[in-house]
Motif scaffolding. Structure first.
Motif, short mmCIF file in Angstrom:
data_model
loop_
_atom_site.label_atom_id
_atom_site.label_comp_id
_atom_site.label_asym_id
_atom_site.label_seq_id
_atom_site.Cartn_x
_atom_site.Cartn_y
_atom_site.Cartn_z
N GLN A 273 10.30 8.27 9.82
CA GLN A 273 10.87 8.65 8.52
C GLN A 273 11.76 7.56 7.92
OE1 GLN A 273 12.70 12.54 9.30
NE2 GLN A 273 10.76 13.53 8.81
N ARG A 274 11.78 6.38 8.51
CA ARG A 274 12.51 5.26 7.93
C ARG A 274 11.52 4.33 7.26
NH1 ARG A 274 14.97 5.35 13.05
NH2 ARG A 274 13.80 3.47 13.62
N PRO A 275 11.83 3.86 6.04
CA PRO A 275 10.88 2.98 5.35
C PRO A 275 10.76 1.63 6.02
CG PRO A 275 12.95 3.16 4.12
CD PRO A 275 13.03 4.16 5.23
N VAL B 242 -2.13 6.97 6.78
CA VAL B 242 -1.61 7.64 5.59
C VAL B 242 -0.90 8.94 5.96
CG1 VAL B 242 -2.21 8.64 3.35
CG2 VAL B 242 -3.41 6.61 4.16
N GLY B 243 -1.54 9.75 6.81
CA GLY B 243 -0.98 11.05 7.13
C GLY B 243 0.26 10.98 7.98
N GLN B 244 0.24 10.15 9.05
CA GLN B 244 1.37 10.10 9.97
C GLN B 244 2.40 9.04 9.60
OE1 GLN B 244 0.40 10.23 14.19
NE2 GLN B 244 -1.56 11.21 13.75
N LEU B 245 1.94 7.86 9.17
CA LEU B 245 2.86 6.77 8.89
C LEU B 245 3.24 6.68 7.41
CD1 LEU B 245 1.40 3.93 11.15
CD2 LEU B 245 3.21 5.55 11.66
N GLY B 246 2.65 7.53 6.59
CA GLY B 246 2.99 7.51 5.17
C GLY B 246 2.69 6.18 4.50
N TYR B 247 1.62 5.52 4.95
CA TYR B 247 1.26 4.22 4.37
C TYR B 247 0.95 4.36 2.89
CZ TYR B 247 -1.52 0.05 3.38
OH TYR B 247 -2.01 -1.10 2.82
N GLN B 248 1.55 3.47 2.08
CA GLN B 248 1.34 3.51 0.64
C GLN B 248 1.10 2.13 0.04
OE1 GLN B 248 4.92 5.30 -0.90
NE2 GLN B 248 6.24 3.62 -0.22
N GLU C 247 10.24 -6.69 -2.79
CA GLU C 247 10.21 -5.89 -1.57
C GLU C 247 10.15 -4.41 -1.91
OE1 GLU C 247 12.46 -6.97 2.11
OE2 GLU C 247 13.60 -8.16 0.66
N GLU C 248 9.35 -3.69 -1.14
CA GLU C 248 9.25 -2.24 -1.32
C GLU C 248 8.62 -1.65 -0.06
OE1 GLU C 248 7.75 0.95 -4.72
OE2 GLU C 248 7.48 -1.20 -5.02
N ALA C 249 8.84 -0.38 0.19
CA ALA C 249 8.29 0.25 1.38
C ALA C 249 6.77 0.20 1.36
CB ALA C 249 8.75 1.70 1.48
N ILE C 250 6.20 -0.13 2.52
CA ILE C 250 4.74 -0.11 2.70
C ILE C 250 4.33 1.14 3.47
CG2 ILE C 250 2.87 -1.24 3.95
CD1 ILE C 250 3.90 -3.89 3.10
N ARG C 251 5.13 1.49 4.47
CA ARG C 251 4.87 2.68 5.27
C ARG C 251 6.20 3.16 5.82
NH1 ARG C 251 5.02 0.93 10.64
NH2 ARG C 251 4.83 -1.33 10.87
N PHE C 252 6.15 4.17 6.68
CA PHE C 252 7.36 4.74 7.26
C PHE C 252 7.22 4.79 8.78
CE2 PHE C 252 7.26 6.04 2.93
CZ PHE C 252 8.59 6.05 2.52
#
Length: 400
Positions: free
Chosen positions: A387-389, A218-224, A379-384
């Motif tokens: 900084q690229r989705p 979550v913190g580094q890869l921006g997992y959502q 389709e939608e971003a899962i993580r980054f």
């Protein structure tokens, strides 16, 4: 110190050496502790007590003893070897690398030691240095399966798939674990027959990852993915659920996000360390450790919501899990999950990332066969990544 105490210390020390050589490390520790009480500060006793504790996997207790030993006698190879092992196990990779280098300087440079040194370098992000160190290990022992497998993994992560495949094949030819290494080989050669993921590999991967999982993902890869999977539930699913199942619950990220909408929440994961982290959240009514297929095959109350956030990418073929879920879900219940899209012409694909991808057509066919209507798929971003989705597919099925 009296002569009597000195004689007793010597006797305890010799007993410790005897039991250490016999492999009875617990007894050896007791003898060395007694000797150290009687003769405090004796370097030989501290060194062997430290070694005994390394053998007992009590690395944090061993490290200060070995450091004190080497402060007094810096040329003690046995102490450097034990200290390097302790530091590696404690994930003190920079310190461990320095200790391995001292071992090399003192004349010890076996293939295994070089491979362990390479592991320390890799964990520090010093990949070119790690590759050279693995190559040096293989110069000493061309059949060293751990070095071949780990070097292959570095090549795989660098996108050098031909070199990775050559290492994995050599490792298999020399007796490496056929299940795990064949899985690695299949990932970089895109074989037509997609292998089943080795449970031992997946369990070990996530057990090792558990402590830093949330911060890294979550913190580094921006997992959502866990959050969006719940937030994008179709309106007709309703706002509240009686019983929900969090498949591959991990540390409980998805469970925490859905908890307020569920009366009874159950989690299941293959990795015990991940379940321990989920248990600390105190959000689940029940948590289970095990394979999701075995869990779903056991009799239990049906669910009206099943979530699988970033889970099927570690399962592979989904026929079995869909068939089992169909027996555990009420009419009108919801199955929501994320996947990655397979390449054109593929149904289930093992990617070089060691994750599985699934085609939308394959998922549609499974849904129809097992009594689900496809309500939504997008389709939608899962993580980054840098900084690229990184996009995935969010899929929502309703049980007929």
């Amino acid at each position: 110190m009296s002569a009597d105490h000195l004689e007793q210390a010597k006797a305890s020390f010799l007993q410790g050496l005897h039991t250490l050589e016999a492999g009875d490390w617990q007894a050896a520790e007791g003898h060395f502790e007694r000797a150290l009480e009687l003769a405090p500060g004796r370097v030989s006793v501290m060194q062997n007590l430290g070694i005994a504790r390394v053998r007992l996997k009590r690395y944090a207790e061993a490290e200060p003893l070995l450091r004190d030993t080497l402060a007094a006698e810096p040329e003690q190879l046995g102490a450097w070897l034990a200290l390097a092992e302790a530091q590696l196990e404690l994930a003190h990779f920079e310190a461990a690398a320095s200790s391995f280098e001292r071992c090399f300087a003192l004349g010890e440079a076996s293939a295994t030691l070089r491979a362990q040194y390479a592991q320390c370098l890799a964990r520090q992000g010093r990949i070119p240095d790690a590759i050279r160190a693995y190559q040096e290990a293989l110069e000493r022992d061309a059949k060293h399966t751990a070095a071949l497998t780990e070097l292959g993994s570095l090549y795989r992560e660098a996108g050098q798939f031909e070199q990775a495949a050559a290492c994995f094949q050599r490792a298999l030819d020399n007796g490496a674990d056929p299940e795990v290494v064949a899985y690695f080989l299949a990932a970089v050669t895109q074989q037509a027959d997609v292998p089943t993921p080795p449970q031992q590999y997946v369990r070990q991967l996530f057990d090792q990852y558990a402590e830093e999982f949330d911060a890294h993902l979550v913190g580094q890869l921006g997992y959502q993915g866990h959050q969006l999977l719940v937030d994008r539930l179709p309106p007709e699913a309703g706002a509240h659920f009686s019983r929900a199942l969090d498949l591959g619950c991990g540390t409980g990220l998805c469970g925490a996000h859905v908890r307020s909408r569920v009366d009874h929440l159950v989690g299941i994961d293959l990795a015990p360390a991940m379940v321990d982290k989920a248990r600390q959240r105190a959000i689940y009514n029940a948590l289970h450790v095990g394979d999701i297929h075995d869990f779903l095959a056991a009799a239990q109350e049906p669910y009206d919501l099943v979530l699988a956030a970033d889970v099927f990418i570690y399962v592979g073929a989904l026929e079995q899990v869909f068939g089992l879920l169909a027996t555990r879900m009420r009419k009108g219940s919801w199955l929501a999950f994320t996947v990655e899209d397979a390449a054109p012409g593929q149904t289930v694909q093992l990617l070089p990332s060691l994750r599985y991808a699934h085609s939308p057509a394959y998922l549609q066919e499974l849904a129809q066969r097992h009594g689900y209507d496809l309500v939504s798929s997008h389709e939608e971003a899962i993580r980054f990544d840098q900084q690229r989705p990184v996009h995935g597919r969010y899929v929502y099925l309703r049980r007929r």
